[in-house]
Design a protein around this motif. Structure first.
Motif, PDB file in Angstrom:
ATOM      1  N   MET A   1      31.528  40.327  29.807  1.00 63.61           N
ATOM      2  CA  MET A   1      29.819  40.760  29.779  1.00 63.61           C
ATOM      3  C   MET A   1      28.329  41.505  30.529  1.00 63.61           C
ATOM      4  SD  MET A   1      29.678  39.972  26.139  1.00 63.61           S
ATOM      5  CE  MET A   1      27.930  39.461  25.082  1.00 63.61           C
ATOM      6  N   GLU A   2      29.423  40.999  31.608  1.00 64.60           N
ATOM      7  CA  GLU A   2      28.371  41.257  32.545  1.00 64.60           C
ATOM      8  C   GLU A   2      28.217  42.789  32.636  1.00 64.60           C
ATOM      9  OE1 GLU A   2      28.101  39.276  37.114  1.00 64.60           O
ATOM     10  OE2 GLU A   2      27.224  37.842  36.051  1.00 64.60           O
ATOM     11  N   GLU A   3      29.698  43.257  33.259  1.00 64.35           N
ATOM     12  CA  GLU A   3      29.813  44.835  33.232  1.00 64.35           C
ATOM     13  C   GLU A   3      29.909  45.355  31.760  1.00 64.35           C
ATOM     14  OE1 GLU A   3      34.882  44.330  31.921  1.00 64.35           O
ATOM     15  OE2 GLU A   3      34.244  44.018  33.848  1.00 64.35           O
TER      16      GLU A   3
ATOM     17  N   SER B   1      40.875  46.831  37.738  1.00 63.44           N
ATOM     18  CA  SER B   1      40.240  45.451  37.140  1.00 63.44           C
ATOM     19  C   SER B   1      39.203  44.615  37.277  1.00 63.44           C
ATOM     20  CB  SER B   1      41.219  44.100  36.533  1.00 63.44           C
ATOM     21  OG  SER B   1      42.361  45.128  36.356  1.00 63.44           O
ATOM     22  N   ASN B   2      38.250  45.446  38.630  1.00 63.04           N
ATOM     23  CA  ASN B   2      37.394  44.719  38.823  1.00 63.04           C
ATOM     24  C   ASN B   2      37.415  42.964  39.516  1.00 63.04           C
ATOM     25  OD1 ASN B   2      35.234  46.767  39.252  1.00 63.04           O
ATOM     26  ND2 ASN B   2      35.301  46.710  36.696  1.00 63.04           N
TER      27      ASN B   2
ATOM     28  N   LEU C   1      37.368  39.813  46.546  1.00 59.53           N
ATOM     29  CA  LEU C   1      37.295  39.209  45.840  1.00 59.53           C
ATOM     30  C   LEU C   1      35.636  40.448  45.866  1.00 59.53           C
ATOM     31  CD1 LEU C   1      37.670  35.868  45.123  1.00 59.53           C
ATOM     32  CD2 LEU C   1      39.140  37.430  44.956  1.00 59.53           C
ATOM     33  N   LYS C   2      35.563  40.767  43.825  1.00 57.98           N
ATOM     34  CA  LYS C   2      34.297  41.144  44.245  1.00 57.98           C
ATOM     35  C   LYS C   2      33.386  40.205  43.698  1.00 57.98           C
ATOM     36  CE  LYS C   2      33.301  45.833  42.080  1.00 57.98           C
ATOM     37  NZ  LYS C   2      33.308  46.880  40.939  1.00 57.98           N
TER      38      LYS C   2
ATOM     39  N   LYS D   1      46.578  47.060  43.416  1.00 53.79           N
ATOM     40  CA  LYS D   1      45.706  48.036  42.353  1.00 53.79           C
ATOM     41  C   LYS D   1      45.460  47.728  41.000  1.00 53.79           C
ATOM     42  CE  LYS D   1      46.786  52.543  40.300  1.00 53.79           C
ATOM     43  NZ  LYS D   1      45.447  52.737  40.430  1.00 53.79           N
ATOM     44  N   VAL D   2      46.231  46.827  40.383  1.00 51.69           N
ATOM     45  CA  VAL D   2      46.058  46.583  38.846  1.00 51.69           C
ATOM     46  C   VAL D   2      44.729  45.553  39.486  1.00 51.69           C
ATOM     47  CG1 VAL D   2      46.660  44.442  37.440  1.00 51.69           C
ATOM     48  CG2 VAL D   2      48.337  46.121  38.714  1.00 51.69           C
TER      49      VAL D   2
END
Lengths: 116, 116
Positions: free
Chosen positions: A113-115, B80-81, B96-97, B75-76
């Motif tokens: 949801m956040e994205e 996928s953020n 880590l994002k 890359k994956v």
DNA sequence: TGACTATATGAACGGCCATTCATATACTAT
DNA sequence: ATAGTATATGAATGGCCGTTCATATAGTCA
């Protein structure tokens, strides 16, 4: 538990969870209604009183999937301790087995949801 | 967001997370050290100051996987953020994002540890 | 018993994807 | 420029598993 083994088990757990059909099944068994009872039993209850049980047929209808597919995936979920079942006459009722799944689904939902 | 779409996105997210190599990468980027700083910046920090960054080569060594495999999976994870990266000279540092991944890993760990 | 409903299960197929190999790109240093 | 190091990427493949079809099991009701 050894580190690699823990990761291996996490992988297995997430593999089970990361399927569209199984997610729909689990979410259909999820009740977000909060239990407001303060008695000791409720506080201790493993199911946290947010559990719903549904028979196979109802799950099929609700998630719009074939009986065979739902049965197969329910077996996968049961073998992996995500759900448990209870038999009553002709029917078999399934329900989520512990709270971690709910937490997992909640966090996953927050993330997507956040994205935006 | 529509319900089916949310589930679809959760599926995608969990699919990314449910791989042994990618889990090892993410966990290697996880720092459980708690930040005790109380300043406003720390409180707001998206990375919550528990982020570690590592270059590709170090990740390869740590998780004992080939450079090609790690690059592919990074890359994956980036697409996928799950992670982001920063370039410095020859090296590319990954981290880590956001905090959801940590929560996810923590819950998954709790789950697998609890069963005996 | 027989017909009907609900659920489970085995086999088979098709598609996806993790991994590897080979190679390309990008940066550094001499 | 050349060699060397760090990372990225494309193609190919092998294995896993989600789904379907067909059928079996189990319970109900008359």
């Amino acid at each position: 538990m050894e580190n690699e083994l823990v990761i291996k088990k996490i992988e297995e757990m997430l593999n089970i969870a990361s399927d569209f059909t199984r997610l729909k099944i689990m979410i259909s068994l999820l009740d977000d209604t909060k239990c407001t009872c303060t008695c000791a039993t409720c506080a201790e209850c493993r199911h946290r009183h947010c559990m719903i049980e549904k028979c196979v047929g109802d799950i099929c209808t609700e998630i719009n999937a074939s009986q065979s597919l739902v049965s197969h995936q329910l077996k996968v979920l049961k073998d992996s301790n995500f759900v448990d079942s209870r038999k009553e006459g002709n029917r078999v009722y399934y329900f989520l087995k512990d709270g971690h799944i709910k937490d997992l689904l909640r966090i996953a939902t927050d993330h997507v949801m956040e994205e935006e």
